[in-house]
Motif scaffolding. Structure first.
Motif, mmCIF file in Angstrom:
data_model
loop_
_atom_site.group_PDB
_atom_site.id
_atom_site.type_symbol
_atom_site.label_atom_id
_atom_site.label_comp_id
_atom_site.label_asym_id
_atom_site.label_seq_id
_atom_site.Cartn_x
_atom_site.Cartn_y
_atom_site.Cartn_z
ATOM 1 N N VAL A 254 0.824 -1.198 0.000
ATOM 2 C CA VAL A 254 0.000 0.000 0.000
ATOM 3 C C VAL A 254 0.862 1.253 0.000
ATOM 4 N N ILE A 255 1.930 1.243 0.773
ATOM 5 C CA ILE A 255 2.791 2.417 0.867
ATOM 6 C C ILE A 255 3.655 2.499 -0.379
ATOM 7 N N GLY A 256 3.658 3.658 -1.019
ATOM 8 C CA GLY A 256 4.486 3.869 -2.188
ATOM 9 C C GLY A 256 3.945 3.218 -3.454
ATOM 10 N N PHE A 257 2.685 2.823 -3.474
ATOM 11 C CA PHE A 257 2.113 2.187 -4.658
ATOM 12 C C PHE A 257 1.777 3.255 -5.688
ATOM 13 N N ASP A 258 2.279 3.104 -6.879
ATOM 14 C CA ASP A 258 1.991 4.009 -7.984
ATOM 15 C C ASP A 258 1.486 3.169 -9.149
ATOM 16 N N PRO A 259 0.207 3.361 -9.563
ATOM 17 C CA PRO A 259 -0.322 2.528 -10.646
ATOM 18 C C PRO A 259 0.477 2.632 -11.941
ATOM 19 N N ARG A 260 1.098 3.780 -12.181
ATOM 20 C CA ARG A 260 1.898 3.915 -13.403
ATOM 21 C C ARG A 260 3.122 3.015 -13.342
ATOM 22 N N GLN A 261 3.724 2.878 -12.144
ATOM 23 C CA GLN A 261 4.866 1.980 -12.006
ATOM 24 C C GLN A 261 4.430 0.539 -12.171
ATOM 25 N N ALA A 262 3.252 0.191 -11.655
ATOM 26 C CA ALA A 262 2.740 -1.169 -11.808
ATOM 27 C C ALA A 262 2.480 -1.455 -13.283
ATOM 28 N N PHE A 263 1.953 -0.475 -14.003
ATOM 29 C CA PHE A 263 1.699 -0.633 -15.433
ATOM 30 C C PHE A 263 3.018 -0.847 -16.168
ATOM 31 N N ALA A 264 4.032 -0.051 -15.805
ATOM 32 C CA ALA A 264 5.343 -0.182 -16.448
ATOM 33 C C ALA A 264 5.976 -1.513 -16.090
ATOM 34 N N ALA A 265 5.733 -1.993 -14.896
ATOM 35 C CA ALA A 265 6.307 -3.269 -14.472
ATOM 36 C C ALA A 265 5.738 -4.431 -15.272
ATOM 37 N N ALA A 266 4.599 -4.254 -15.864
ATOM 38 C CA ALA A 266 3.980 -5.304 -16.674
ATOM 39 C C ALA A 266 4.523 -5.255 -18.107
ATOM 40 N N ASN A 267 5.761 -4.792 -18.270
ATOM 41 C CA ASN A 267 6.440 -4.720 -19.573
ATOM 42 C C ASN A 267 5.743 -3.772 -20.542
ATOM 43 N N ASP A 268 5.110 -2.764 -20.032
ATOM 44 C CA ASP A 268 4.465 -1.769 -20.869
ATOM 45 C C ASP A 268 4.690 -0.402 -20.257
ATOM 46 N N LYS A 269 4.665 0.604 -21.079
ATOM 47 C CA LYS A 269 4.841 1.959 -20.599
ATOM 48 C C LYS A 269 3.488 2.654 -20.555
ATOM 49 N N TYR A 270 3.214 3.372 -19.474
ATOM 50 C CA TYR A 270 1.980 4.133 -19.354
ATOM 51 C C TYR A 270 1.929 5.162 -20.484
ATOM 52 N N PRO A 271 0.854 5.186 -21.277
ATOM 53 C CA PRO A 271 0.786 6.071 -22.458
ATOM 54 C C PRO A 271 0.387 7.504 -22.105
#
Length: 164
Positions: free
Chosen positions: A29-46
């Motif tokens: 929960v602490i430090g969670f950034d959905p954009r980082q999670a999206f990038a971690a899924a081998n994709d870049k946030y558009p």
């Protein structure tokens, strides 16, 4: 050396606060950034695609090519939206190997409304409630098998949603 009630209370508070912090960090929960999670899924946030004013520019940044109209992309949207703040739109398709679905509204301040990555093995169907500034075309783009397919429908808005 003895511990007074006030000293024990402060120590207990610190221990509970520390334990809570460790528990939340463990849950992510602490430090969670959905954009980082999206990038971690081998994709870049558009991010740049979401800033575009025209649907053509947004599609170009999102996919790098244009879409062709297809009767295999089924969009369900009202002909008249009484309130532009909540317009229900859904899409489904019979196309195979669908990897993404995007919603665009040509007359909104920013054309790209939503972009979804569709994991393999998932039924390619998405529903959303979108905001519309005024009467406009709603465009759905489906990426399947390396190609882009689209469906378009005009939705008339009687009360504005995006700043109106």
């Amino acid at each position: 050396m003895s511990i007074t009630d006030n000293e024990f209370s402060a120590t207990r508070r610190l221990v509970l606060k520390g334990a809570g912090t460790i528990a939340l960090a463990g849950l992510g929960v602490i430090g969670f950034d959905p954009r980082q999670a999206f990038a971690a899924a081998n994709d870049k946030y558009p991010e740049e695609a979401f800033k575009q004013k025209s649907e053509a520019d947004a599609v170009k940044l999102l996919y790098g090519r244009t879409a062709e109209l297809s009767d295999k992309v089924k969009m369900d949207a009202p002909e008249i939206a009484e309130n532009g703040a909540v317009v229900p739109v859904s899409v489904s398709t019979t196309l195979t190997d669908v990897t993404s679905i995007a919603f665009l509204v040509s007359e909104n301040p920013n054309a790209l409304i939503a972009s979804y990555k569709i994991p393999a093995g998932t039924i390619p169907s998405v529903a959303n409630r979108i905001k519309m500034a005024k009467t406009s075309n709603v465009i759905v783009i489906v990426e399947a098998g390396g190609k882009l397919y689209s469906a378009t429908k005009e939705v008339k808005v009687t009360v504005g949603g995006c700043g109106g």
